[in-house]
Design a protein around this motif. Structure first.
Motif, PDB file in Angstrom:
ATOM      1  N   GLY A 146       0.875  -1.305  -0.177  1.00 56.06           N
ATOM      2  CA  GLY A 146      -0.037   0.098  -0.070  1.00 56.06           C
ATOM      3  C   GLY A 146       0.899   1.241  -0.190  1.00 56.06           C
ATOM      4  N   LEU A 147       2.151   1.062  -0.098  1.00 58.14           N
ATOM      5  CA  LEU A 147       3.185   2.383  -0.021  1.00 58.14           C
ATOM      6  C   LEU A 147       3.660   2.579  -1.170  1.00 58.14           C
ATOM      7  N   LYS A 148       3.504   4.075  -1.800  1.00 58.20           N
ATOM      8  CA  LYS A 148       4.056   4.168  -3.109  1.00 58.20           C
ATOM      9  C   LYS A 148       5.677   4.021  -3.536  1.00 58.20           C
ATOM     10  N   ASN A 149       5.931   3.264  -4.506  1.00 55.35           N
ATOM     11  CA  ASN A 149       7.435   3.231  -4.901  1.00 55.35           C
ATOM     12  C   ASN A 149       8.315   2.583  -3.762  1.00 55.35           C
ATOM     13  N   GLU A 150       7.665   1.638  -2.893  1.00 55.99           N
ATOM     14  CA  GLU A 150       8.363   1.319  -1.689  1.00 55.99           C
ATOM     15  C   GLU A 150       9.615   0.459  -2.232  1.00 55.99           C
ATOM     16  N   ILE A 151       9.486  -0.155  -3.166  1.00 56.35           N
ATOM     17  CA  ILE A 151      10.706  -1.020  -3.520  1.00 56.35           C
ATOM     18  C   ILE A 151      11.009  -0.677  -4.861  1.00 56.35           C
ATOM     19  N   GLY A 152      12.428  -0.433  -5.033  1.00 53.82           N
ATOM     20  CA  GLY A 152      13.039   0.217  -6.305  1.00 53.82           C
ATOM     21  C   GLY A 152      14.534   0.324  -6.139  1.00 53.82           C
ATOM     22  N   VAL A 153      14.989   0.921  -7.309  1.00 55.15           N
ATOM     23  CA  VAL A 153      16.518   1.140  -7.246  1.00 55.15           C
ATOM     24  C   VAL A 153      16.632   2.390  -8.250  1.00 55.15           C
ATOM     25  N   PHE A 154      18.003   3.038  -8.180  1.00 58.90           N
ATOM     26  CA  PHE A 154      18.274   4.108  -9.053  1.00 58.90           C
ATOM     27  C   PHE A 154      18.773   3.384 -10.297  1.00 58.90           C
ATOM     28  N   SER A 155      18.352   3.655 -11.414  1.00 54.61           N
ATOM     29  CA  SER A 155      19.058   3.126 -12.477  1.00 54.61           C
ATOM     30  C   SER A 155      18.700   3.849 -13.752  1.00 54.61           C
ATOM     31  N   GLU A 156      19.640   4.479 -14.274  1.00 55.59           N
ATOM     32  CA  GLU A 156      19.467   5.525 -15.389  1.00 55.59           C
ATOM     33  C   GLU A 156      19.122   4.449 -16.759  1.00 55.59           C
ATOM     34  N   PRO A 157      17.975   5.000 -17.580  1.00 56.06           N
ATOM     35  CA  PRO A 157      17.867   4.391 -18.807  1.00 56.06           C
ATOM     36  C   PRO A 157      18.849   4.792 -19.919  1.00 56.06           C
ATOM     37  N   ALA A 158      19.327   3.774 -20.831  1.00 55.48           N
ATOM     38  CA  ALA A 158      20.203   4.059 -21.755  1.00 55.48           C
ATOM     39  C   ALA A 158      19.907   5.296 -22.700  1.00 55.48           C
ATOM     40  N   ARG A 159      18.580   5.442 -22.830  1.00 59.76           N
ATOM     41  CA  ARG A 159      18.171   6.617 -23.515  1.00 59.76           C
ATOM     42  C   ARG A 159      16.722   6.787 -23.278  1.00 59.76           C
ATOM     43  N   VAL A 160      16.139   8.227 -23.456  1.00 58.02           N
ATOM     44  CA  VAL A 160      14.719   8.622 -23.264  1.00 58.02           C
ATOM     45  C   VAL A 160      14.499   9.184 -24.689  1.00 58.02           C
ATOM     46  N   ILE A 161      13.403   8.634 -25.238  1.00 59.74           N
ATOM     47  CA  ILE A 161      12.939   9.367 -26.510  1.00 59.74           C
ATOM     48  C   ILE A 161      11.565   9.941 -26.255  1.00 59.74           C
ATOM     49  N   ALA A 186       0.682  10.461   0.637  1.00 61.02           N
ATOM     50  CA  ALA A 186      -0.082  10.103   1.639  1.00 61.02           C
ATOM     51  C   ALA A 186      -1.702  10.008   1.201  1.00 61.02           C
ATOM     52  N   PHE A 187      -2.044  11.215   0.560  1.00 59.68           N
ATOM     53  CA  PHE A 187      -3.285  11.188  -0.150  1.00 59.68           C
ATOM     54  C   PHE A 187      -3.643  10.134  -1.232  1.00 59.68           C
ATOM     55  N   GLU A 188      -2.593   9.709  -2.018  1.00 58.99           N
ATOM     56  CA  GLU A 188      -2.471   8.675  -2.894  1.00 58.99           C
ATOM     57  C   GLU A 188      -2.750   7.210  -2.407  1.00 58.99           C
ATOM     58  N   SER A 189      -1.979   7.064  -1.377  1.00 59.96           N
ATOM     59  CA  SER A 189      -2.020   5.698  -0.737  1.00 59.96           C
ATOM     60  C   SER A 189      -3.519   5.635   0.165  1.00 59.96           C
ATOM     61  N   PHE A 190      -3.851   6.670   0.609  1.00 58.42           N
ATOM     62  CA  PHE A 190      -5.163   6.737   1.400  1.00 58.42           C
ATOM     63  C   PHE A 190      -6.187   6.487   0.263  1.00 58.42           C
ATOM     64  N   ALA A 191      -6.115   7.118  -0.874  1.00 57.26           N
ATOM     65  CA  ALA A 191      -7.301   6.812  -1.816  1.00 57.26           C
ATOM     66  C   ALA A 191      -7.187   5.339  -2.389  1.00 57.26           C
ATOM     67  N   ASP A 193       7.047   7.989   4.893  1.00 53.87           N
ATOM     68  CA  ASP A 193       7.488   8.627   3.352  1.00 53.87           C
ATOM     69  C   ASP A 193       8.929   8.209   3.685  1.00 53.87           C
ATOM     70  N   LYS A 194       9.818   8.000   2.553  1.00 54.42           N
ATOM     71  CA  LYS A 194      11.163   7.666   2.420  1.00 54.42           C
ATOM     72  C   LYS A 194      11.981   8.738   2.862  1.00 54.42           C
ATOM     73  N   LYS A 195      11.711  10.150   2.958  1.00 57.85           N
ATOM     74  CA  LYS A 195      12.554  11.216   3.244  1.00 57.85           C
ATOM     75  C   LYS A 195      12.660  11.221   4.716  1.00 57.85           C
ATOM     76  N   ASN A 196      11.912  10.558   5.564  1.00 58.36           N
ATOM     77  CA  ASN A 196      11.755  10.679   6.996  1.00 58.36           C
ATOM     78  C   ASN A 196      13.145  10.029   7.415  1.00 58.36           C
TER      79      ASN A 196
END
Length: 329
Positions: A116-131, A217-222, A288-291
């Motif tokens: 129920g938490l936004k973007n809780e699992i992930g990594v920093f990883s740059e795409p090879a390119r953005v079109i 928090a609004f997004e997760s609540f909804a 929130d991940k910034k806490n």
């Protein structure tokens, strides 16, 4: 660089509406398609596992390429899948929504929602390119235009230029797509500036979290209530609360705060909440991940372009901001 196989990840909507725009590209003629259900509710580990499985079954190797054709949900999930499959394969993002162009296309954040938490699992990883091709914006309905526009408003608030004035004056009921193209590129430039200074969000890049502490928090609540909202709407509502805190505690100009809040309410309305919902919303804020060390941290502003990163806010202040969200303007 050459790849042994090319895979294209779409959701059900972008397979129908956006794939025809790029299907004639020679490099994609032999691409293997993987299509996932649409909607942020499907940005989860189950969907990621489904994509991993299809990559395995279709013979993907460490020398394969994944092309993510879609909005932020597709590029976030696809980037996470690519970055973890066989310890990482290359991927390219082709963002097709306004939100993904101005937000997800820059910065290398990938991930999925969890518990129920936004973007809780992930990594920093740059795409090879953005079109980037803003002709995809013509496939969007008004709500999805507004969802991306909220992030552009945020970038305007983070800029010391006249960008915010231009955004507030833009006619969203009769879109000039040439003007929108220029505004999109300008908005991306603001985000790129912060990302280049702080790729892994250790310091100044946290400015880009404005509106997101309470917005997520609004997004997760909804989502918990079974009535999910578009990300940009939640961010817009989060900016109402965080602009209030900026004005009340960091001298953000009250008249400007009221102007921006009025624009948000006129275009985005409000999600209905009551005092009885405050505890649950605050509970999401605490995740929130910034806490850090149990203290809620928030990005606030003392003026457009004057950012106050990592400001501690109390439970009482969050409740106060929710009162303003409900009753202000």
């Amino acid at each position: 660089m050459s790849y042994d196989k090319v895979f294209v990840l779409t959701d059900e909507h972008t397979r129908e509406l956006c794939w025809p725009v790029v299907s004639e590209l020679e490099s994609l003629h032999d691409a293997v398609h993987i299509t996932i259900p649409a909607g942020d509710v499907n940005k989860n580990l189950d969907t990621a596992q489904m994509v991993w499985r299809q990559l395995c079954e279709q013979g993907a190797t460490r020398h394969s390429l994944l092309v993510n054709l879609g909005g932020g949900m597709v590029t976030d999930l696809g980037g996470f899948v690519a970055s973890t499959f066989k310890r990482g394969i290359k991927y390219i993002n082709i963002p097709t929504t306004l939100l993904s162009m101005v937000d997800a296309s820059v910065g290398g954040k990938t991930g999925v929602n969890f518990e129920g938490l936004k973007n809780e699992i992930g990594v920093f990883s740059e795409p090879a390119r953005v079109i980037l091709d803003t002709q995809f914006l013509k496939t969007l309905d008004g709500e999805n235009i507004l969802s991306g526009y909220a992030e552009m408003l945020k970038h305007g608030l983070l800029s010391k230029s006249d960008m915010l004035d231009d955004l507030l004056a833009f006619d969203l009921s009769d879109i000039d797509y040439q003007a929108m193209d220029r505004m999109v590129r300008r908005s991306i430039g603001v985000k790129k500036m912060f990302v280049e200074k702080d790729p892994h969000e250790k310091d100044v890049r946290k400015a880009l979290n404005f509106g997101h502490t309470i917005g997520h928090a609004f997004e997760s609540f909804a989502m918990d209530k079974g009535n999910p909202v578009l990300h940009g709407y939640a961010v817009a509502w989060g900016m109402i609360s965080e602009l209030y805190l900026s004005s009340a505690y960091y001298e953000f100009p009250t008249d400007m705060m009221q102007t921006v809040v009025r624009f948000i309410v006129d275009h985005y309305g409000k999600m209905e909440i009551s005092c009885d919902d405050y505890e649950q919303i605050f509970n999401y804020v605490t995740h929130d991940k910034k806490n850090s060390f149990g203290t809620v941290k928030c990005t606030l502003l003392s003026a457009p372009g004057r950012v106050r990163i990592g400001r501690p806010i109390t439970k009482e202040q969050v409740f106060e901001s929710l009162d303003f969200y409900r009753d202000g303007q």
